[in-house]
Design a protein around this motif. Sequence first.
Motif, PDB file in Angstrom:
ATOM      1  N   SER A 128       0.853  -1.193   0.000  1.00 33.79           N
ATOM      2  CA  SER A 128       0.000   0.000   0.000  1.00 33.79           C
ATOM      3  C   SER A 128       0.886   1.239   0.000  1.00 33.79           C
ATOM      4  CB  SER A 128      -0.917  -0.008   1.230  1.00 33.79           C
ATOM      5  OG  SER A 128      -1.683  -1.199   1.279  1.00 33.79           O
ATOM      6  N   SER A 129       0.269   2.393  -0.189  1.00 30.46           N
ATOM      7  CA  SER A 129       1.034   3.634  -0.285  1.00 30.46           C
ATOM      8  C   SER A 129       1.302   4.229   1.087  1.00 30.46           C
ATOM      9  CB  SER A 129       0.283   4.652  -1.147  1.00 30.46           C
ATOM     10  OG  SER A 129       0.951   5.883  -1.137  1.00 30.46           O
ATOM     11  N   THR A 130       2.580   4.281   1.453  1.00 31.18           N
ATOM     12  CA  THR A 130       2.968   4.897   2.725  1.00 31.18           C
ATOM     13  C   THR A 130       2.624   6.379   2.730  1.00 31.18           C
ATOM     14  OG1 THR A 130       4.783   3.325   2.991  1.00 31.18           O
ATOM     15  CG2 THR A 130       4.898   5.354   4.273  1.00 31.18           C
ATOM     16  N   ALA A 131       3.064   7.085   1.691  1.00 32.06           N
ATOM     17  CA  ALA A 131       2.821   8.528   1.630  1.00 32.06           C
ATOM     18  C   ALA A 131       1.325   8.836   1.597  1.00 32.06           C
ATOM     19  CB  ALA A 131       3.507   9.111   0.394  1.00 32.06           C
ATOM     20  N   PHE A 132       0.582   8.069   0.819  1.00 34.01           N
ATOM     21  CA  PHE A 132      -0.851   8.306   0.639  1.00 34.01           C
ATOM     22  C   PHE A 132      -1.621   8.032   1.933  1.00 34.01           C
ATOM     23  CE2 PHE A 132      -5.048   7.519  -1.217  1.00 34.01           C
ATOM     24  CZ  PHE A 132      -5.119   8.550  -2.140  1.00 34.01           C
ATOM     25  N   GLY A 133      -1.379   6.855   2.515  1.00 33.81           N
ATOM     26  CA  GLY A 133      -2.103   6.476   3.728  1.00 33.81           C
ATOM     27  C   GLY A 133      -1.815   7.392   4.899  1.00 33.81           C
ATOM     28  N   LEU A 134      -0.531   7.688   5.128  1.00 38.90           N
ATOM     29  CA  LEU A 134      -0.172   8.535   6.264  1.00 38.90           C
ATOM     30  C   LEU A 134      -0.645   9.962   6.070  1.00 38.90           C
ATOM     31  CD1 LEU A 134       3.413   7.249   7.151  1.00 38.90           C
ATOM     32  CD2 LEU A 134       1.222   6.606   8.166  1.00 38.90           C
ATOM     33  N   GLN A 135      -0.661  10.431   4.822  1.00 40.43           N
ATOM     34  CA  GLN A 135      -1.149  11.789   4.566  1.00 40.43           C
ATOM     35  C   GLN A 135      -2.634  11.903   4.891  1.00 40.43           C
ATOM     36  OE1 GLN A 135       0.717  14.269   3.745  1.00 40.43           O
ATOM     37  NE2 GLN A 135      -0.650  15.875   3.041  1.00 40.43           N
ATOM     38  N   ILE A 136      -3.416  10.895   4.499  1.00 42.19           N
ATOM     39  CA  ILE A 136      -4.853  10.916   4.804  1.00 42.19           C
ATOM     40  C   ILE A 136      -5.072  10.852   6.314  1.00 42.19           C
ATOM     41  CG2 ILE A 136      -6.997   9.591   4.618  1.00 42.19           C
ATOM     42  CD1 ILE A 136      -6.195   8.826   1.803  1.00 42.19           C
ATOM     43  N   LEU A 137      -4.344   9.981   6.993  1.00 44.08           N
ATOM     44  CA  LEU A 137      -4.477   9.870   8.447  1.00 44.08           C
ATOM     45  C   LEU A 137      -4.072  11.163   9.139  1.00 44.08           C
ATOM     46  CD1 LEU A 137      -3.056   6.264   8.919  1.00 44.08           C
ATOM     47  CD2 LEU A 137      -5.413   6.974   9.357  1.00 44.08           C
ATOM     48  N   ARG A 140      -6.746  13.820   8.769  1.00 40.69           N
ATOM     49  CA  ARG A 140      -7.906  13.534   9.612  1.00 40.69           C
ATOM     50  C   ARG A 140      -7.533  13.456  11.096  1.00 40.69           C
ATOM     51  NH1 ARG A 140     -12.368  11.816   7.167  1.00 40.69           N
ATOM     52  NH2 ARG A 140     -13.010  10.742   9.068  1.00 40.69           N
ATOM     53  N   LYS A 141      -6.255  13.706  11.414  1.00 41.76           N
ATOM     54  CA  LYS A 141      -5.751  13.647  12.793  1.00 41.76           C
ATOM     55  C   LYS A 141      -6.037  12.284  13.429  1.00 41.76           C
ATOM     56  CE  LYS A 141      -6.240  18.623  13.397  1.00 41.76           C
ATOM     57  NZ  LYS A 141      -6.840  19.734  14.163  1.00 41.76           N
ATOM     58  N   GLU A 142      -5.765  11.224  12.658  1.00 39.28           N
ATOM     59  CA  GLU A 142      -6.037   9.864  13.131  1.00 39.28           C
ATOM     60  C   GLU A 142      -4.773   9.010  13.195  1.00 39.28           C
ATOM     61  OE1 GLU A 142      -9.032   8.324  10.530  1.00 39.28           O
ATOM     62  OE2 GLU A 142     -10.657   9.472  11.455  1.00 39.28           O
ATOM     63  N   LEU A 143      -3.601   9.657  13.162  1.00 41.41           N
ATOM     64  CA  LEU A 143      -2.361   8.886  13.232  1.00 41.41           C
ATOM     65  C   LEU A 143      -2.219   8.153  14.566  1.00 41.41           C
ATOM     66  CD1 LEU A 143       0.185  11.273  11.488  1.00 41.41           C
ATOM     67  CD2 LEU A 143      -0.354   8.939  10.792  1.00 41.41           C
ATOM     68  N   GLY A 148      -4.959   3.959  12.981  1.00 37.74           N
ATOM     69  CA  GLY A 148      -3.829   4.746  12.499  1.00 37.74           C
ATOM     70  C   GLY A 148      -2.494   4.154  12.917  1.00 37.74           C
ATOM     71  N   ARG A 149      -2.405   3.736  14.180  1.00 36.96           N
ATOM     72  CA  ARG A 149      -1.160   3.132  14.671  1.00 36.96           C
ATOM     73  C   ARG A 149      -0.865   1.811  13.963  1.00 36.96           C
ATOM     74  NH1 ARG A 149      -3.133   5.030  19.793  1.00 36.96           N
ATOM     75  NH2 ARG A 149      -4.034   2.986  20.204  1.00 36.96           N
ATOM     76  N   LEU A 150      -1.914   0.991  13.764  1.00 39.68           N
ATOM     77  CA  LEU A 150      -1.695  -0.292  13.092  1.00 39.68           C
ATOM     78  C   LEU A 150      -1.377  -0.087  11.614  1.00 39.68           C
ATOM     79  CD1 LEU A 150      -1.629  -3.305  13.677  1.00 39.68           C
ATOM     80  CD2 LEU A 150      -4.024  -3.444  12.977  1.00 39.68           C
ATOM     81  N   ALA A 151      -2.007   0.905  10.992  1.00 40.37           N
ATOM     82  CA  ALA A 151      -1.700   1.209   9.590  1.00 40.37           C
ATOM     83  C   ALA A 151      -0.235   1.605   9.443  1.00 40.37           C
ATOM     84  CB  ALA A 151      -2.608   2.331   9.087  1.00 40.37           C
ATOM     85  N   PHE A 152       0.258   2.410  10.367  1.00 37.23           N
ATOM     86  CA  PHE A 152       1.665   2.800  10.309  1.00 37.23           C
ATOM     87  C   PHE A 152       2.581   1.591  10.438  1.00 37.23           C
ATOM     88  CE2 PHE A 152       5.468   3.786  12.845  1.00 37.23           C
ATOM     89  CZ  PHE A 152       6.159   4.535  11.909  1.00 37.23           C
TER      90      PHE A 152
END
Length: 603
Positions: A128-137, A140-143, A148-152
């Motif tokens: 998956s896209s690191t830049a894309f996913g983390l930018q969306i999170l 949305r202030k969901e990092l 968000g933590r598991l996605a990272f």
Amino acid sequence: MPHDGGLLQAAVVFLFAAVITVPLAKRLQLGAVLGYLLAGVLIGPSVLRLVTDPESVARVSELGVVLLLFIIGLELSPRRLWVMRRSVFGVGLAQVLLTALAIGSVAWLVFSRPLNTAAVLGFGLALSSTAFGLQILAERKELTSPHGRLAFAILLFQDIAAIPLIALLPLLAGARHLDAGEVELRDILLAVGSIGAVIVGGRYLLRPVFRIVLKAGLKEVATATSLLVVIGTAWLMELAGMSMALGAFIAGLLLADSEYRHELEAQIEPFKGLLLGLFFMSVGMSADLSLLLNEPFAVLVLTVLLMLLKLPLLYLVGHLAGGLDRVHALRLGIILAAGGEFAFVVFKLAHEQGLVDTRLHGLLVLSITLSMAVTPLLVLGLFRLFKAKPSPVSVPDEYARIDSDAPRVVIAGMGRMGQIIARVLRAQRVPYVALDTAVEMIDYGRSLSLGHMPIFYGDPLRPEILRAAKVDKAEFLIIATDDPDTNLKTAELVKQLYPHIKVIARARNRQHVHRLLDLGAVPVRETFHSALEMSHQALLGLGLNEEQAAARIRRFQRHDEEVLAAQHKVYDDDAAVIQTAREARAELEHLFDADLIENKGVK
């Protein structure tokens, strides 16, 4: 690049496209990423042809992903990474293997692709896209949310897994040579040596270098040094045949505990934002829209199939292996269901090795780009449809168990204001209890640096927490959180449950003051007194003596408090508030003019 090859024209094209499309996308609540993708499509070779060579742009824009991974490394530390090892190497590994197996099996059994090609498709599309996913999170202030933590963690493992996948492409293509063993051994030694050089340099060399540079006091040299660290590390890792982004991440990880961490982050952040935007625009430019017009069914089927295969598997991995509830697991799946930037690299190399033909390569690039474009729309729609419940925070027992005799003061919120209040109370030997919902803040407050303050985990909006903190026996409740809504709701709840207690609450602005007064609390404006002190210092510097400056500040404070009290009677009437403010401004100028005449008369 543009037709005349001018670098200046290229910069104008990119900046103009971003300035037009990104605010529009944000206005429509689609997110900045979709705006950058749209900008890339418009200026690319498929539409306006203002940029005809996306490859030249993509090379520079990869630095955006490199800088992103460096800052992510800065925000971690080896100790925190070790804490995340189960999520990174457990859940991340499970996601990559299961997704690669599912997609590879479909490519092999349903579309009759050769086994080696099916393996490349499976592992490439599992990323998956690191830049894309983390930018969306981040938008949305969901990092810091559970998904968000598991996605990272999953994205971090995918970045690591992309390295051996790229290295195995020649083997999957059947390119074997007599000296292959020697080449493989040399590559392994080179990779290990490069990682070792980055670790040793980051541990023993970078800190002295930054100390010397920062002592010189030249901001531009500090910025150049920061960029040199990131880009130099990325270049070294690329020479070793490894991921530039992984090298930058390791460098950031090694500097996470450094005293220069915040300086580095401040220097890199503006470049990261610009280059990440350029990266997403380059992705949009690489989309071959003619293929979408000629074979729309094939493109749409591949896009839908990609997301329908990945999303359920991500949901299952997040729910079963990651421990997420159903809503957070679904959100994880939506964020990571699209393809990633490393897939572009994998499939480009696979195309060069003959594993993927030209038509399939074009379909893959377009499908991944479309999956990225669809993700913000899914996030916008499905996140609202499936709202997440607040997840319980993992809190040590000694933090959650509130042990206290009858405190005279209870403090809600132990940020900067709460800590100062607690230190004053402790110096006066006033018994108090402090509450906060951030485990890190509790840990810090109980450290030696703050002298083991009595801070406990607890949400002041929960009546059982207030009872456990013995608010009913306290004389004062001081609400010092940085969230105005929380302060208002806490004041309202406490006044309902314990009308006798005196509530002092942090106020964000004048409107907030009025609402707190309505609840019977004593509001304290968070910036008012510090602004008065700064004004006092400015007046001294402008020639007033101490007595004159202090008198002016006292008069201003008294006058402002009188105006605030008058406005409280009409604060729900905008016209009356504006009229009061105009009259107050004229009155204050008149008072200060009278002071000036009086001082001249004395002289």
